[in-house]
Scaffold this motif. Structure first.
Motif, short mmCIF file in Angstrom:
data_model
loop_
_atom_site.label_atom_id
_atom_site.label_comp_id
_atom_site.label_asym_id
_atom_site.label_seq_id
_atom_site.Cartn_x
_atom_site.Cartn_y
_atom_site.Cartn_z
N ASP A 1 4.39 1.20 0.74
CA ASP A 1 5.08 0.44 -1.17
C ASP A 1 6.83 0.42 0.15
O ASP A 1 7.70 -0.52 -0.33
CB ASP A 1 5.44 1.56 -1.76
CG ASP A 1 4.18 0.96 -2.80
OD1 ASP A 1 3.76 0.43 -2.72
OD2 ASP A 1 3.53 2.66 -3.39
N GLU A 2 7.43 1.46 0.51
CA GLU A 2 8.12 1.52 1.23
C GLU A 2 8.77 -0.08 1.48
O GLU A 2 10.28 -0.91 2.00
CB GLU A 2 8.93 2.65 2.23
CG GLU A 2 8.88 4.26 1.11
CD GLU A 2 8.16 5.01 2.12
OE1 GLU A 2 8.72 6.16 1.98
OE2 GLU A 2 7.87 4.61 3.55
N ASP A 3 7.60 -0.18 2.34
CA ASP A 3 7.99 -1.83 3.47
C ASP A 3 7.73 -2.66 2.35
O ASP A 3 7.33 -3.54 3.75
CB ASP A 3 6.93 -1.89 4.16
CG ASP A 3 7.46 -0.24 5.53
OD1 ASP A 3 8.94 0.34 5.54
OD2 ASP A 3 6.61 -0.14 6.91
N GLY A 4 7.45 -2.60 1.43
CA GLY A 4 6.97 -4.04 0.68
C GLY A 4 5.86 -4.74 0.63
O GLY A 4 6.32 -6.00 0.46
N PHE A 5 4.76 -4.38 0.98
CA PHE A 5 3.66 -4.74 1.92
C PHE A 5 3.00 -4.53 0.08
O PHE A 5 3.41 -4.05 -0.52
CB PHE A 5 3.05 -4.26 2.18
CG PHE A 5 3.14 -4.66 3.71
CD1 PHE A 5 3.05 -5.97 4.41
CD2 PHE A 5 3.62 -3.36 4.58
CE1 PHE A 5 3.66 -5.87 5.53
CE2 PHE A 5 4.48 -3.28 5.60
CZ PHE A 5 4.13 -4.43 6.42
N GLY A 6 2.71 -5.24 -0.25
CA GLY A 6 1.80 -6.42 -2.08
C GLY A 6 0.06 -5.49 -1.52
O GLY A 6 0.19 -5.30 -2.02
#
Ligand code: AMP
Ligand code: MG
Length: 324
Positions: A290-295
């Motif tokens: 989540d922190e790294d923005g993966f979906g």
């Protein structure tokens, strides 16, 4: 609420810092603290108002009971009655450590701790900071994991701070939790010890002491533990449990979580060589995605043995049962 963050080195404990947190517990406050499994969100077990605040801080449903953490065997009988011999044997073998036992509850334990059940669950952690905090508080500490309800349990101080800053009085930063999955919960009130939640101590380990031990509850959907009906551990990203990584679709915004190496066609978080390393890092990586923005997360589903049983249980919950 203003949250004080206190850094404590588990290998060189400054007791004056522990005393500040212990004083908070004694006066009915909330303290987040490290354990060897995951970070806990603690209050004095015998103070129903403080325990109510634990449910509030997490948004935890009222029918999901809490584990009381102790630091001496004398405290078992403050909480439980009619403790079977087998439970003492398990305590001798696995405490301090990642084993929680469900026993018959003493009347003096507030209803809210056990969500109205006539049982109480008890654990004796091995983590030095947890041990000192409980000892210096002078009371058992009721503590669920220190995440907002439904999120993965925090295994790093940073993740406990993300969820609990502003909601509790004190957060102790004591480094990473080394085991990384919550304790094994074993019901000792039903004749044959029954594992309701798998953890680092397996049913096989328990049976080596008690002769028999079966999986039930969460595993078999028995109604024994109301709290276990809730889904848990999900990050915002969509999670898939994967038996064969070559089956994972190559979506652009996806990340692999795995262990044991291998070459990958996209970003991957590798926990280390063994399933034990994987257990230690799974929740950490789910939050990191989540922190790294993966979906989307494709996470390796380990074999069903040893601590792999617990990792499968948590991963399948995070994935809502979706397997590739
Ligand atoms: P947590 O500390 O957030 O991992 O939650 C503690 C777990 O232990 C939950 O799944 C509870 O439902 C379970 N638990 C705690 N006390 C009892 C009890 N008296 N009977 C059955 N399960 C319990
Ligand atoms: Mg929890």
């Amino acid at each position: 609420m203003n949250t004080e963050i206190i850094k404590i080195d588990p290998n060189n404990i400054d007791v004056s810092l522990i005393d500040r947190a212990a004083e908070t517990i004694r006066r009915g406050g909330l303290v987040v603290f490290p354990t060897e499994t995951v970070y806990g969100l603690g209050a004095n077990t015998f103070d129903p108002k403080a325990v109510a605040k634990v449910y509030g801080a997490k948004n935890r449903p009222a029918d999901n009971p809490l584990i009381s953490h102790i630091c001496s065997l004398d405290q078992v009988e403050e909480l439980a009655r009619d403790v079977p011999d087998m439970a003492w044997k398990l305590a001798e073998r696995f405490w301090g450590g990642p084993l929680t036992m469900i026993l018959k509850r003493r009347e003096t334990v507030p209803d809210i701790v056990s969500a109205g059940l006539d049982t109480v669950s008890i654990r004796f952690p091995s983590h030095s900071v947890a041990y000192e905090l409980i000892g210096r508080s002078g009371v058992p500490i009721a503590a669920p994991s220190a995440n907002l309800s439904g999120s993965p349990s925090p295994t790093a101080a940073r993740h406990a701070i993300d969820d609990m800053n502003g909601r509790v009085d004190v957060i102790i930063d004591g480094g990473d939790s080394l085991i990384g999955v919550e304790s094994t919960v074993v019901d000792m009130t039903c004749g044959v010890p029954t594992v309701l939640r798998p953890g680092a101590v397996t049913a096989e380990d328990i049976a080596s002491v008690t002769g028999r031990c079966v999986y039930g509850g969460d595993y078999a959907n028995a109604p024994k533990c109301p709290g276990m009906k809730y889904t848990h551990y999900s990050p915002r990203a969509e999670v898939w449990a994967v038996t064969d990584m070559s089956k994972a679709p190559k979506d652009e915004n996806s990340v692999i979580i795995t262990y044991g190496g291998g070459g990958f066609d996209r970003p991957a978080y590798n926990a280390g060589d063994t399933v034990k390393d994987y257990a230690a890092k799974l929740f950490y990586f789910l939050r990191r995605a989540d922190e790294d923005g993966f979906g989307t997360v494709y996470a390796r589903l380990p074999e069903e043995k040893g601590i792999g049983i617990a990792v499968r249980n948590r991963l399948l919950k995070a994935a809502g049962g979706k397997i590739l």
